[in-house]
Design a protein around this motif. Structure first.
Motif, PDB file in Angstrom:
ATOM      1  N   ASN A   1      -9.278  12.403   5.995  1.00 15.78           N
ATOM      2  CA  ASN A   1      -8.670  12.454   7.331  1.00 15.78           C
ATOM      3  C   ASN A   1      -8.004  11.133   7.703  1.00 15.78           C
ATOM      4  O   ASN A   1      -6.931  11.123   8.322  1.00 15.78           O
ATOM      5  CB  ASN A   1      -9.716  12.827   8.375  1.00 15.78           C
ATOM      6  N   THR A   2      -8.638  10.024   7.336  1.00 18.83           N
ATOM      7  CA  THR A   2      -8.056   8.710   7.639  1.00 18.83           C
ATOM      8  C   THR A   2      -6.758   8.501   6.869  1.00 18.83           C
ATOM      9  O   THR A   2      -5.788   7.948   7.405  1.00 18.83           O
ATOM     10  CB  THR A   2      -9.051   7.589   7.294  1.00 18.83           C
ATOM     11  N   LEU A   3      -6.718   8.963   5.622  1.00 19.40           N
ATOM     12  CA  LEU A   3      -5.500   8.821   4.822  1.00 19.40           C
ATOM     13  C   LEU A   3      -4.359   9.654   5.404  1.00 19.40           C
ATOM     14  O   LEU A   3      -3.208   9.191   5.467  1.00 19.40           O
ATOM     15  CB  LEU A   3      -5.769   9.227   3.368  1.00 19.40           C
ATOM     16  N   ILE A   4      -4.666  10.865   5.824  1.00 16.89           N
ATOM     17  CA  ILE A   4      -3.627  11.719   6.442  1.00 16.89           C
ATOM     18  C   ILE A   4      -3.106  11.059   7.723  1.00 16.89           C
ATOM     19  O   ILE A   4      -1.887  10.995   7.963  1.00 16.89           O
ATOM     20  CB  ILE A   4      -4.189  13.122   6.745  1.00 16.89           C
ATOM     21  N   LEU A   5      -4.026  10.568   8.539  1.00 18.78           N
ATOM     22  CA  LEU A   5      -3.629   9.868   9.761  1.00 18.78           C
ATOM     23  C   LEU A   5      -2.762   8.660   9.436  1.00 18.78           C
ATOM     24  O   LEU A   5      -1.745   8.400  10.111  1.00 18.78           O
ATOM     25  CB  LEU A   5      -4.888   9.427  10.523  1.00 18.78           C
ATOM     26  N   SER A   6      -3.130   7.928   8.396  1.00 14.47           N
ATOM     27  CA  SER A   6      -2.382   6.729   8.010  1.00 14.47           C
ATOM     28  C   SER A   6      -0.968   7.071   7.556  1.00 14.47           C
ATOM     29  O   SER A   6      -0.003   6.389   7.938  1.00 14.47           O
ATOM     30  CB  SER A   6      -3.122   5.988   6.883  1.00 14.47           C
ATOM     31  N   ILE A   7      -0.834   8.116   6.756  1.00  6.19           N
ATOM     32  CA  ILE A   7       0.485   8.495   6.220  1.00  6.19           C
ATOM     33  C   ILE A   7       1.482   8.728   7.348  1.00  6.19           C
ATOM     34  O   ILE A   7       2.577   8.144   7.372  1.00  6.19           O
ATOM     35  CB  ILE A   7       0.366   9.742   5.329  1.00  6.19           C
TER      36      ILE A   7
ATOM     37  N   GLY B   1       4.530   1.377   0.569  1.00  7.83           N
ATOM     38  CA  GLY B   1       3.803   2.411   1.308  1.00  7.83           C
ATOM     39  C   GLY B   1       2.496   2.778   0.625  1.00  7.83           C
ATOM     40  O   GLY B   1       1.461   2.982   1.285  1.00  7.83           O
ATOM     41  N   THR B   2       2.518   2.824  -0.703  1.00  4.02           N
ATOM     42  CA  THR B   2       1.301   3.121  -1.471  1.00  4.02           C
ATOM     43  C   THR B   2       0.221   2.075  -1.206  1.00  4.02           C
ATOM     44  O   THR B   2      -0.954   2.408  -1.010  1.00  4.02           O
ATOM     45  CB  THR B   2       1.623   3.164  -2.973  1.00  4.02           C
ATOM     46  N   SER B   3       0.624   0.791  -1.176  1.00  2.00           N
ATOM     47  CA  SER B   3      -0.359  -0.281  -0.976  1.00  2.00           C
ATOM     48  C   SER B   3      -0.977  -0.218   0.413  1.00  2.00           C
ATOM     49  O   SER B   3      -2.186  -0.412   0.567  1.00  2.00           O
ATOM     50  CB  SER B   3       0.308  -1.643  -1.204  1.00  2.00           C
ATOM     51  N   PHE B   4      -0.161   0.087   1.432  1.00  2.00           N
ATOM     52  CA  PHE B   4      -0.694   0.125   2.792  1.00  2.00           C
ATOM     53  C   PHE B   4      -1.708   1.250   2.973  1.00  2.00           C
ATOM     54  O   PHE B   4      -2.787   1.056   3.531  1.00  2.00           O
ATOM     55  CB  PHE B   4       0.441   0.288   3.804  1.00  2.00           C
ATOM     56  N   VAL B   5      -1.375   2.430   2.511  1.00  2.00           N
ATOM     57  CA  VAL B   5      -2.302   3.563   2.649  1.00  2.00           C
ATOM     58  C   VAL B   5      -3.539   3.336   1.789  1.00  2.00           C
ATOM     59  O   VAL B   5      -4.656   3.664   2.203  1.00  2.00           O
ATOM     60  CB  VAL B   5      -1.597   4.886   2.279  1.00  2.00           C
ATOM     61  N   GLY B   6      -3.357   2.749   0.614  1.00  2.00           N
ATOM     62  CA  GLY B   6      -4.501   2.464  -0.254  1.00  2.00           C
ATOM     63  C   GLY B   6      -5.518   1.552   0.409  1.00  2.00           C
ATOM     64  O   GLY B   6      -6.730   1.717   0.240  1.00  2.00           O
ATOM     65  N   LEU B   7      -5.035   0.586   1.201  1.00  2.00           N
ATOM     66  CA  LEU B   7      -5.949  -0.355   1.860  1.00  2.00           C
ATOM     67  C   LEU B   7      -6.756   0.296   2.975  1.00  2.00           C
ATOM     68  O   LEU B   7      -7.790  -0.236   3.383  1.00  2.00           O
ATOM     69  CB  LEU B   7      -5.151  -1.539   2.416  1.00  2.00           C
ATOM     70  N   THR B   8      -6.306   1.429   3.485  1.00  2.00           N
ATOM     71  CA  THR B   8      -7.081   2.122   4.526  1.00  2.00           C
ATOM     72  C   THR B   8      -8.180   2.999   3.932  1.00  2.00           C
ATOM     73  O   THR B   8      -9.022   3.524   4.664  1.00  2.00           O
ATOM     74  CB  THR B   8      -6.176   3.016   5.401  1.00  2.00           C
ATOM     75  N   ASP B   9      -8.184   3.167   2.607  1.00  2.00           N
ATOM     76  CA  ASP B   9      -9.185   4.026   1.958  1.00  2.00           C
ATOM     77  C   ASP B   9     -10.490   3.266   1.805  1.00  2.00           C
ATOM     78  O   ASP B   9     -10.802   2.728   0.748  1.00  2.00           O
ATOM     79  CB  ASP B   9      -8.661   4.497   0.595  1.00  2.00           C
ATOM     80  N   GLN B  10     -11.246   3.205   2.881  1.00  2.00           N
ATOM     81  CA  GLN B  10     -12.546   2.534   2.875  1.00  2.00           C
ATOM     82  C   GLN B  10     -13.623   3.494   2.369  1.00  2.00           C
ATOM     83  O   GLN B  10     -13.510   4.703   2.500  1.00  2.00           O
ATOM     84  CB  GLN B  10     -12.892   2.061   4.287  1.00  2.00           C
ATOM     85  N   GLN B  11     -14.699   2.942   1.810  1.00  2.00           N
ATOM     86  CA  GLN B  11     -15.780   3.774   1.284  1.00  2.00           C
ATOM     87  C   GLN B  11     -16.388   4.629   2.397  1.00  2.00           C
ATOM     88  O   GLN B  11     -16.486   4.205   3.544  1.00  2.00           O
ATOM     89  CB  GLN B  11     -16.855   2.903   0.655  1.00  2.00           C
TER      90      GLN B  11
END
Length: 751
Positions: free
Chosen positions: A66-72, A48-58
Motif C-alpha cells: 500500500n505504501t508503494l502504491i501511494l508513493s508511485i 523514480g525507481t530509487s525514490f520508490v525503493g527508499l520508501t519500501d521499509q520492512q
C-alpha cells in the motif's frame, strides 16, 4: 571481534538484501538504456525507481504494498505539479509551505509514513526548479512514473518468490542482537570488570533489542502466510521469534550480585570458564541468526552439556576445598549462578530443536497466543488524529514547522546568485535528510552527513581522476549503491560516503568531465544545508529530551508495578494466563527501553537542556534493576515448586506499596497513609532460621562431596528468592528517594 561472523551477518542481513534489490532495480534498466544511447533522455526512469525503493521499509506485505502504491502516484503528481509551477515564484514558495508542512505532519501515523513523507519532499526538491524535466514536462514526468512503477513490479515478483524471506531475516536479526547481549553479560565474569560500563552497555543493547522486537512483531504477527497458514516454515518462524523473546527473558533473569561474586571467586578459574562458555554460546546463537538470515541449514558445533559439565566439575572441585559453614552462602550464590546459566542453556537447546523440526513434528507446533495483543500501537489513518496534533504541545507539529521553515530558508539561500550554486536541490535534500524530530538525532546526523560527504567526495574525485574505464566505474557505482542502500538505517556515515561516491559517478556518466563543479557544489550545498538545519533545530520550537522524562518515567513505573504484581500472583497461586504474563513482561521491557533511549538522546542535547541528568540516569538504572530482578523472580514463580517458607503475600503488599509511592509522586497524587504503612510491613519468612540451622548442622558433620549436576537445593532456591525480594524492595526505595529529590529540584526550577 570475529570479523568472519561480522561479515556474514552483514552479507545475509535484510539491509544488504534490500540494498541490492534497489540498486539492481536501478542499474539494470540504466545499463539497458545506456546500450541504446537513451540513458540521458530517460534518466528520470532510474531516479523514480530509487525514490520508490527508499520508501519500501520492512513490515507486513500489505502495508509495504500500500505504501508503494501511494508513493508511485504521490511522487508522480508532486513531480508534475512542481514542474508545471516552476515559473511562478509565489507558487513555488506555496508548494514548499504546504507540502513541507503536510508531508512532515503525516509522521503522526508512524515511521512508515514519516519515511514516505521525507522522500516526497525530496521529490519536490528535485523537481522544484525544473532542470530535470526540460521542455516536455508531461513526457519527462511519465518516464519518472514508469520508473516508480518498475520498482513496484520488482517488489511483487520478489515477494511472490520469497514470501518468508524478510520474516526469516528479521527473526535472525533478533538472535544476533541477543548474542551481543550475552557477550556483554559475559563481561561480568572477567577479573575486575567495569560494572558501570557494562550496565550502560546492557541498557544500550536493550534499546536495540526492543526496536528489533517491535519491528519483528509487526512483520511476523501481520504476515498472513505466517499467522494463518499451516506450513512448516511459517510455524517454525513464529515459534523461533517467540522463543527469542523467552531467551531474552532468561538473559534478563541472570542478574546477580556480580561484585560479591568477583570478591569471592575472582581468583579462581571458575569465573573465567563461565566467561568463555558464555562467549561460545553467544557464537552459537550468532551462527543460528546468520543461518536464519541466509536460509541455509544450521549445524550445531558445541556440545553444551559437556561444556557445562566441565564448569560444574570446576565448581565442585573448588567447593570440596573451601566449603564450610562460613562459605556456605557464597557457594549457594555460585550454585544459583550456575543454575541460571543452565536455564539459559536449556532455552538455547530448545530453540535449536525447534529450528531443526521436521515436517511432521512442525505441524504440532503452536503458541496458542492472540498475536494482535502483542502488536505495537499505531495511529489509525483518520483526519481526527492529524488535526488533534495541530498544537504546539505536539512534537509532530513542532517538527513540521521546523522542516517548513528550514526548507524555505534553504530555498531562498539557493537563489543567491553570488554563491554560484549549481545544484540547489542538494541543499534542500540535505535539510530533509538531517532534520529529525529530536535535536540530538539532528545534531548527530548533521556531523555524519558533512564528514561522510567530504570523505566520499574525496574518494570519488580520486577515483575519477585515475580510473577512466567505463566498466570499472560501473562496477564501483553498483557496489557503492548497494552498500549505501544497505547502510542507510544502520550506519549513516558510511551510507552517506558511498552515496556521495555513486552520485559523483552517476553525474560523470551523464556529463563527463564535470567533476570539479560537482565536487564544489556537493560540499558547499551540504555545508549550507547543515548550517541551516542546525540553526532551525536549535532556535525554532525545539523539543528537548528532558521534556519527555516525566511521561516516560510514569509509564515505566506503572509497567514495572504491573509486572511485579503479576509475578507475585504466580507464587500466590492466582495464576494468570500465559498471554497476560507475556504482555506485562513486554510492556515493562519496552517502557524501560524507551526511557533508556530518551536518556541517551538527552546526553547529546545542549548542556543547558540536560536538566537533572544524574537523577534521570539513576532512575534508568534502578528501573533496569527492578525489571531484571522481577524477571529473575518470575523463573521461580513459573517453576511449579512450592516455597511455603516465604511470606509472599506480605512481600507483595510491601513492595507494591513502595512502587506505588513512586508512582504517586510521579503522577503528583496524594498518597494514602495506608500505602505508607504497607511499605513498612515486615514479612515473616523462615529463610534465616533455616540457614542458621543448616550452618549448625555443617559444624557437626563431615562434608559430603555429593555432586548433583544441573540441580539446586531447595534451601538455595528460597535463599535466592528472599534476596531477590529484598533487592527489589531496596531498589524500589532508592528509586522513590530519587524521584523525591527530582521533584524537589523541579519545583525549585519552576518557582
Amino acid at each position: 571481534m570475529n570479523y568472519s561472523s561480522e561479515l556474514k551477518k552483514f552479507l545475509t542481513s535484510q539491509y544488504i538484501y534490500s540494498g541490492a534489490r534497489i540498486a539492481l532495480a536501478i542499474v539494470i534498466p540504466s545499463i539497458i538504456l545506456a546500450q541504446f544511447g537513451l540513458l540521458k533522455e530517460y534518466f528520470l526512469f532510474p531516479l523514480g525507481t530509487s525514490f520508490v525503493g527508499l520508501t519500501d521499509q520492512q513490515g507486513p506485505f500489505i502495508r509495504r504494498r500500500n505504501t508503494l502504491i501511494l508513493s508511485i502516484f504521490s511522487f508522480f503528481l508532486i513531480a508534475l505539479l512542481a514542474s508545471l509551477l516552476k515559473g511562478f515564484p509565489i507558487a513555488v514558495y506555496l508548494q514548499i509551505i504546504v507540502f513541507g508542512f503536510f508531508f512532515s505532519m503525516i509522521g503522526v501515523y508512524g515511521m512508515r509514513l514519516a519515511t514516505f513523507g521525507s522522500i516526497a519532499l525530496v521529490v519536490l526538491s528535485i523537481f522544484i526548479d525544473g532542470h530535470l524535466t526540460g521542455d516536455d514536462i508531461f513526457k519527462s514526468t511519465f518516464i519518472f512514473f514508469l520508473g516508480c512503477l518498475w520498482f513496484f513490479i520488482i517488489f511483487l515478483i520478489v515477494s511472490k518468490l520469497q514470501p518468508y524471506k524478510l520474516a526469516s531475516q528479521v527473526v535472525g536479526e533478533n538472535y544476533l542482537e541477543l548474542a551481543d547481549y550475552l557477550r556483554i553479560k559475559a563481561g561480568h565474569y572477567t577479573k575486575n570488570p567495569d560494572f558501570d560500563s557494562l550496565l550502560n552497555q546492557l541498557i544500550t543493547q536493550q534499546v536495540k533489542i526492543k526496536n528489533h522486537q517491535e519491528d519483528t512483531r509487526e512483520i511476523v504477527f501481520k504476515t498472513r502466510q505466517i499467522v494463518n497458514e499451516s506450513t512448516t516454515q511459517s510455524r517454525i518462524l513464529m515459534l523461533m521469534f517467540l522463543n527469542s523473546i523467552d531467551l531474552y527473558d532468561k538473559l534478563l533473569t541472570s542478574e546477580n550480585d556480580y561484585k560479591r561474586m568477583n570478591q569471592v571467586f575472582g581468583e579462581t578459574k571458575l569465573l573465567q570458564n563461565i566467561h568463555d562458555y558464555l562467549l561460545v554460546m553467544a557464537d552459537e546463537i550468532t551462527n543460528l541468526g546468520i543461518s536464519l538470515q541466509s536460509g541455509l541449514p544450521y549445524k550445531e558445533i558445541t556440545n553444551f552439556d559437556n561444556e557445562l559439565k566441565k564448569i560444574y566439575d570446576e565448581f565442585f572441585d573448588h567447593r570440596a576445598k573451601k566449603f564450610s559453614s562460613e562459605t556456605m552462602e557464597d557457594f549457594m550464590m555460585m550454585r544459583q549462578v550456575l543454575m541460571r546459566i543452565t536455564e539459559i542453556t536449556d532455552e538455547v537447546t530448545t530453540i535449536l530443536k525447534v529450528n531443526s523440526q521436521d515436517k511432521k513434528l512442525a505441524k504440532s507446533l503452536s503458541s496458542g497466543l492472540d498475536y494482535s495483543q502483542f502488536l505495537p500501537q499505531e495511529e489509525k489513518l483518520n483526519l481526527k488524529v492529524l488535526f488533534s496534533n495541530f498544537s504546539l504541545n505536539s512534537g509532530h507539529f513542532r517538527h513540521a514547522v521546523r522542516v517548513t521553515i528550514a526548507l524555505l530558508i534553504g530555498y531562498i539561500v539557493s537563489r543567491f546568485e553570488i554563491l554560484g550554486i549549481g545544484h540547489s536541490y542538494w541543499i534542500l535534500i540535505t535539510i530533509i535528510a538531517i532534520l529529525k524530530p529530536a535535536y540530538a538525532t539532528t545534531k548527530h546526523r548533521n556531523l555524519l552527513r558533512f564528514f561522510g560527504t567530504l570523505a566520499g567526495a574525496i574518494i570519488a574525485y580520486i577515483t575519477l581522476h585515475f580510473v577512466d574505464e567505463p566498466t570499472t566505474l560501473l562496477i564501483i557505482l553498483l557496489v557503492s549503491m548497494i552498500i549505501c542502500f544497505s547502510l542507510l538505517k544502520s550506519n549513516y556515515f558510511w551510507a552517506v560516503l558511498f552515496m556521495t561516491i555513486y552520485i559523483f559517478l552517476s553525474f560523470n556518466f551523464l556529463r563527463p568531465g564535470n567533476i570539479n563543479l560537482i565536487f564544489k557544489d556537493r560540499l558547499l550545498d551540504t555545508a549550507i544545508g547543515g548550517i541551516v538545519t542546525f540553526l532551525v533545530a536549535y532556535f525554532i520550537l525545539p523539543v528537548w529530551e528532558h521534556t519527555q522524562n516525566l511521561a516516560l518515567m510514569k509509564k515505566s513505573s506503572k509497567s514495572n508495578l504491573d509486572y511485579f504484581r503479576l509475578v507475585m500472583d504466580h507464587f500466590l497461586k492466582n495464576e494468570p494466563e500465559d498471554q497476560d504474563f507475556r504482555l506485562k513482561r513486554k510492556n515493562a521491557i519496552i517502557d524501560l527501553a524507551n526511557l533508556s533511549d530518551n536518556f541517551q538522546r538527552m546526553i547529546s542535547d545542549p548542556k543547558n537542556q540536560q536538566r537533572k541528568l544524574e537523577a534521570v540516569h539513576q532512575f534508568v538504572t534502578t528501573t533496569h534493576l527492578i525489571t531484571a530482578y522481577t524477571a529473575s523472580l518470575s523463573q521461580y514463580a513459573k517453576s511449579g515448586h512450592e516455597f511455603p517458607e516465604i511470606d509472599f503475600q506480605n512481600w507483595k503488599i510491601k513492595i507494591s506499596a513502595e512502587l506505588l509511592r513512586t508512582s504517586s509522586l510521579l503522577y503528583q497524587q496524594d498518597l494514602d497513609e495506608q500505602i505508607r504503612s504497607e511499605s513498612r510491613i515486615k514479612p515473616e519468612d523462615q529463610v534465616f532460621d533455616l540457614l542458621e540451622k543448616r550452618k549448625a548442622e555443617l559444624e557437626n558433620q563431615v562434608f559430603s562431596d555429593e555432586r548433583k549436576t544441573f540441580t539446586v537445593s531447595h534451601l538455595t532456591e528460597i535463599k535466592n528468592i528472599k534476596e531477590l525480594l529484598e533487592l527489589i524492595n531496596d531498589v524500589a526505595k532508592d528509586q522513590r528517594k530519587i524521584i523525591e529529590e527530582y521533584l524537589i529540584h523541579q519545583s525549585k526550577a519552576n518557582a
